[in-house]
Design a protein around this motif. Structure first.
Motif, PDB file in Angstrom:
ATOM      1  N   ARG B  54     -22.445  74.266  -0.441  1.00 16.12           N
ATOM      2  CA  ARG B  54     -22.987  73.187  -1.008  1.00 16.12           C
ATOM      3  C   ARG B  54     -24.330  73.110  -1.583  1.00 16.12           C
ATOM      4  NH1 ARG B  54     -19.855  68.504  -0.622  1.00 16.12           N
ATOM      5  NH2 ARG B  54     -21.948  67.433   0.015  1.00 16.12           N
ATOM      6  N   ASN B  57     -25.392  74.474  -5.110  1.00 13.15           N
ATOM      7  CA  ASN B  57     -25.694  73.733  -6.381  1.00 13.15           C
ATOM      8  C   ASN B  57     -26.285  72.380  -5.815  1.00 13.15           C
ATOM      9  OD1 ASN B  57     -23.398  72.463  -5.075  1.00 13.15           O
ATOM     10  ND2 ASN B  57     -22.107  72.502  -7.003  1.00 13.15           N
ATOM     11  N   ARG B  58     -26.741  72.324  -4.924  1.00 11.48           N
ATOM     12  CA  ARG B  58     -27.567  71.264  -4.311  1.00 11.48           C
ATOM     13  C   ARG B  58     -26.930  70.046  -4.145  1.00 11.48           C
ATOM     14  NH1 ARG B  58     -32.451  67.710  -4.752  1.00 11.48           N
ATOM     15  NH2 ARG B  58     -34.113  68.453  -3.782  1.00 11.48           N
ATOM     16  N   LEU B  59     -25.567  70.174  -3.765  1.00 14.69           N
ATOM     17  CA  LEU B  59     -25.089  68.939  -3.278  1.00 14.69           C
ATOM     18  C   LEU B  59     -25.595  68.526  -1.705  1.00 14.69           C
ATOM     19  CD1 LEU B  59     -21.411  69.300  -4.549  1.00 14.69           C
ATOM     20  CD2 LEU B  59     -23.065  68.006  -5.347  1.00 14.69           C
ATOM     21  N   ARG B  85     -26.303  72.900 -12.589  1.00  9.86           N
ATOM     22  CA  ARG B  85     -25.188  72.765 -12.035  1.00  9.86           C
ATOM     23  C   ARG B  85     -24.008  72.825 -13.176  1.00  9.86           C
ATOM     24  NH1 ARG B  85     -26.566  67.183  -9.205  1.00  9.86           N
ATOM     25  NH2 ARG B  85     -26.939  68.110  -7.067  1.00  9.86           N
ATOM     26  N   ALA B  86     -24.402  72.736 -14.444  1.00 13.66           N
ATOM     27  CA  ALA B  86     -23.240  73.107 -15.399  1.00 13.66           C
ATOM     28  C   ALA B  86     -22.864  74.501 -15.215  1.00 13.66           C
ATOM     29  CB  ALA B  86     -23.725  72.623 -16.788  1.00 13.66           C
ATOM     30  N   MET B  90     -17.733  74.555  -9.280  1.00 15.27           N
ATOM     31  CA  MET B  90     -17.553  74.129  -7.680  1.00 15.27           C
ATOM     32  C   MET B  90     -15.919  73.645  -7.608  1.00 15.27           C
ATOM     33  SD  MET B  90     -19.550  73.392  -4.853  1.00 15.27           S
ATOM     34  CE  MET B  90     -18.829  72.720  -3.225  1.00 15.27           C
ATOM     35  N   PHE B  92     -13.471  72.185  -4.837  1.00 14.29           N
ATOM     36  CA  PHE B  92     -13.735  71.414  -3.426  1.00 14.29           C
ATOM     37  C   PHE B  92     -12.446  71.570  -2.475  1.00 14.29           C
ATOM     38  CE2 PHE B  92     -16.354  69.438  -6.512  1.00 14.29           C
ATOM     39  CZ  PHE B  92     -17.593  69.161  -5.589  1.00 14.29           C
ATOM     40  N   ASN B  96     -10.786  66.548  -5.547  1.00  8.17           N
ATOM     41  CA  ASN B  96     -11.687  65.668  -6.411  1.00  8.17           C
ATOM     42  C   ASN B  96     -11.627  65.547  -7.878  1.00  8.17           C
ATOM     43  OD1 ASN B  96     -12.672  65.133  -3.937  1.00  8.17           O
ATOM     44  ND2 ASN B  96     -14.648  66.295  -4.233  1.00  8.17           N
ATOM     45  N   LEU B  97     -10.305  65.676  -8.300  1.00  8.45           N
ATOM     46  CA  LEU B  97     -10.085  65.459  -9.614  1.00  8.45           C
ATOM     47  C   LEU B  97     -10.356  63.968 -10.017  1.00  8.45           C
ATOM     48  CD1 LEU B  97      -6.657  67.370 -10.290  1.00  8.45           C
ATOM     49  CD2 LEU B  97      -8.978  68.126 -10.774  1.00  8.45           C
ATOM     50  N   PHE B  98     -10.886  63.663 -11.396  1.00  9.30           N
ATOM     51  CA  PHE B  98     -11.179  62.155 -11.487  1.00  9.30           C
ATOM     52  C   PHE B  98      -9.858  61.504 -11.600  1.00  9.30           C
ATOM     53  CE2 PHE B  98     -14.426  64.764 -13.958  1.00  9.30           C
ATOM     54  CZ  PHE B  98     -15.292  64.582 -12.761  1.00  9.30           C
ATOM     55  N   ALA B  99      -9.566  60.484 -10.750  1.00 11.29           N
ATOM     56  CA  ALA B  99      -8.568  59.939 -10.449  1.00 11.29           C
ATOM     57  C   ALA B  99      -8.058  58.919 -11.485  1.00 11.29           C
ATOM     58  CB  ALA B  99      -8.464  58.935  -9.041  1.00 11.29           C
ATOM     59  N   ARG B 158     -10.947  72.944 -14.498  1.00 13.16           N
ATOM     60  CA  ARG B 158     -12.045  71.860 -14.843  1.00 13.16           C
ATOM     61  C   ARG B 158     -13.402  72.790 -14.785  1.00 13.16           C
ATOM     62  NH1 ARG B 158     -13.026  66.839 -11.392  1.00 13.16           N
ATOM     63  NH2 ARG B 158     -13.153  68.204  -9.654  1.00 13.16           N
TER      64      ARG B 158
END
Lengths: 216, 251
Positions: B54, B57-59, B85-86, B90, B92, B96-99, B158
């Motif tokens: 993590r 990419n600086r999370l 970051r693009a 990443m 996970f 973490n799909l956009f719900a 994604r």
């Protein structure tokens, strides 16, 4: 009863003014409150600090103070307006925005942190993460408290009646003075017109809530 | 440890340290990953391998040291960081799909909003990617309607849609039911074969043997071993690694 029917024009006048005050203040408060909430979760420390201080001060002082500030202090600082209505709108939106900010912030916190991480990891900027990913999902949890706040706003607008704005409560006061023998019925009429706004709002809440539900 | 020329490293970490309060989670980490290389990071839980992944990419922020991607220093918050970051995909553990977005929208959102790709083109590319990971027919559904394995494959699509230089996988199969692990690993093996640069934190030793160029073994926040899979699995040098491997094989 007769007193209500005889004075319907005044009631109607007050009703429209209350509706107007609530609508305009509500829209401004929604926008300002969301901006405050965004500032509160932003990566910029100064914005977070400003938002927190604003919300804590405004949320924890009586609405009447906000009205005095808008109607008395602002004009002395050079901000003048032709009608007290403008002062009422400033006070109501500034006050309500603090509550909306807190509701939106709690909604933002209800969205799993992984959603923001995923959005950031595909290169979204903070504003995009918030507007495209977090806020649309926060909406679902935020709708019920938001409607509660808006209902409170409608009722809070009655304070304007004490500041020479002839909204519903202001009209009611005048009618009560003129009809000393029927004060109770005058107030029943006032209550009835408030309910005319607030009950549909509550109903709207449940409809919208069902509409925006997201499966996880 | 293998010697490397830092000059041609796509991802390079130099003397990276991080603390969580008292806990020293990353201790003086040095790691170089070349273009096209697949590096698998393994180690006991709490060894700092996810944090390492993590941090790239600086999370996670780091206390000191530097991290470079394609020769560029990792920027602090802001536009520059978003841009970087693009280029770093990443994946996970929890997908973490956009719900609130469909499968297709999950894949197209990055290209459209971040890269400014036209919707038609983004849709076409996304469909091709979804087909490639075997979930093309799920495109109009919402994430919650898919199985975990399918969701994770969408998450890979994604990340790929951004055409990243490097892909980070943070325990991509740890939240999956056993029968779904392989469908995700197959996609990852395929990616590795196609020459994608990958850093994979995982417990899947089979994947490490099959697809990794190097295995990095971490324990207590340190890189203890850095070797080829063959070398690491047959002849681990440190006692920590021997201990770790022996525990894996007992059941």
């Amino acid at each position: 009863m007769d007193v209500i029917i005889e004075n319907l024009p005044q009631y109607w006048d007050g009703f429209l003014r209350t509706l107007f005050l609530s609508l305009v203040s509500g829209i401004i408060a929604l926008i300002f409150g969301t901006v405050l909430a965004a500032a509160r979760v932003s990566p910029v420390a100064a914005l977070r600090g400003f938002s927190m201080v604003y919300v804590e001060i405004v949320r924890n002082t009586p609405l009447t103070i906000a009205f005095f500030f808008a109607a008395v202090v602002l004009p002395r600082l050079g901000v003048t307006f032709q009608q007290f209505e403008v002062a009422a709108i400033i006070a109501l939106s500034a006050y309500t925005a603090a509550f909306i900010a807190e509701a939106v912030r709690s909604g933002v916190n209800s969205v799993p942190v992984g959603q923001a991480e995923a959005a950031r990891s595909i290169g979204m900027k903070f504003s995009q993460v918030l507007s495209l990913i977090i806020l649309p999902q926060a909406l679902r949890t935020v709708i019920p408290p938001l409607i509660n706040i808006l209902i409170a706003l409608v009722k809070n607008s009655s304070v304007a009646g004490a500041f020479y704005v002839l909204e519903l409560f202001g009209q009611g006061k005048q009618l009560a003075n003129a009809n000393g023998d029927a004060v109770m019925w005058v107030l029943v009429g006032v209550a009835f017109f408030y309910l005319l706004i607030t009950i549909p709002l509550g109903y709207l809440a449940s409809v919208v809530e069902r509409k925006v539900a997201i499966a996880r | 440890m293998t010697t490397q020329v830092p000059g041609d490293a796509l991802v390079s970490l130099k003397a990276v340290n991080k603390h969580y309060g008292q806990l020293h989670v990353l201790k003086d980490i040095n790691l170089n990953v070349r273009k096209g290389e697949v590096v698998v990071v393994i180690g006991p839980s709490g060894s700092g391998k996810s944090t390492l992944c993590r941090a790239i990419n600086r999370l996670e922020t780091i206390d000191d040291g530097d991290i470079k991607i394609d020769g560029k220093e990792l920027p602090a918050e802001g536009k520059e960081l978003a841009k970087l970051r693009a280029d770093v995909g990443m994946v996970f553990q929890s997908f973490n799909l956009f719900a609130h977005k469909t499968i297709l929208e999950n894949v197209t959102l990055g290209p459209i909003k971040v890269k400014g790709v036209a919707k038609g083109e983004a849709d076409k590319d996304a469909m091709a990617l979804l087909e490639r990971v075997g979930v093309g027919h799920q495109a109009p559904k919402l994430p919650a309607q898919l199985s975990g394995g399918q969701q994770q494959r969408v998450a890979i699509a994604r990340a790929l849609a951004m055409k990243p230089k490097v892909m980070l996988f943070d325990e991509p199969t740890s939240a999956l039911d056993p029968e779904m692990i392989n469908e995700v690993l197959d996609v990852m093996v395929q990616l590795a074969k196609e020459g994608m640069t990958m850093i994979v934190v995982t417990h899947e030793m089979g994947f490490a043997r099959k697809a990794a160029d190097r295995v990095v073994f971490m324990a207590d926040g340190q890189i203890v071993e850095d070797a080829t899979p063959e070398e690491f699995f047959t002849n681990p040098k440190s006692s920590r690694a021997k201990d770790f491997l022996s525990k894996l094989l007992t059941h």
